[in-house]
Write a protein that holds these residues in place. Structure first.
Motif, mmCIF file in Angstrom:
data_model
loop_
_atom_site.group_PDB
_atom_site.id
_atom_site.type_symbol
_atom_site.label_atom_id
_atom_site.label_comp_id
_atom_site.label_asym_id
_atom_site.label_seq_id
_atom_site.Cartn_x
_atom_site.Cartn_y
_atom_site.Cartn_z
ATOM 1 N N VAL A 12 0.681 -1.330 0.088
ATOM 2 C CA VAL A 12 0.174 0.183 0.131
ATOM 3 C C VAL A 12 0.942 1.288 -0.107
ATOM 4 C CG1 VAL A 12 -0.383 -0.061 2.493
ATOM 5 C CG2 VAL A 12 -2.091 1.016 1.027
ATOM 6 N N GLY A 16 -2.145 5.239 3.054
ATOM 7 C CA GLY A 16 -3.483 4.517 2.738
ATOM 8 C C GLY A 16 -3.737 3.588 3.930
ATOM 9 N N LEU A 18 -5.213 -0.787 5.016
ATOM 10 C CA LEU A 18 -4.988 -2.097 4.974
ATOM 11 C C LEU A 18 -5.805 -2.496 6.431
ATOM 12 C CD1 LEU A 18 -1.480 -3.371 3.840
ATOM 13 C CD2 LEU A 18 -3.851 -3.368 2.749
#
Length: 117
Positions: A12, A16, A18
């Motif tokens: 990522v 970002g 996850l």
């Protein structure tokens, strides 16, 4: 015995998000604390976040407070870690952990998280 299987790692970009998941099976009733740890190359394994199974009380490393959220689905015996605002220094192998009341530790196989700038 307790088996822990992680999923959800990947690549990522900085900033970002996850979501990691850990599926637990076996004698999960013996587990008193579940959590996530991580290990970057050349570093020791470090605590990321933990949660007691009795009351769901969370505990976070200072480096992830406000960005990561640990949660547990008791019905599905899964543990999750929502990771937002990811930084390059979050890059590591993430391990799911279950600790019994007697201090015995169970570990998953680990899942790689790579944050690129």
């Amino acid at each position: 015995q307790v088996q822990l299987v992680e999923s959800g790692g990947g690549l990522v970009q900085t900033g970002g998000s996850l979501r990691l998941s850990c599926a637990a099976s076996g004698t999960t009733g013996s587990i008193s604390v579940m959590g996530w740890y991580r290990q970057a190359p050349g570093n020791t394994r470090e605590l990321v976040a933990t949660m007691t199974t009795s009351n769901g009380s969370p505990n976070y490393a200072d480096s992830v407070k406000g960005r990561f959220t640990i949660s547990r689905d008791n019905a599905k015996n899964t543990l999750s870690l929502q990771m937002n605002s990811l930084k390059a220094e979050d890059t590591a192998v993430y391990y799911c952990n279950g600790q019994t009341r007697l201090g015995w530790n169970y570990w998953g196989q680990g899942t790689q998280v790579t944050v690129s700038s």
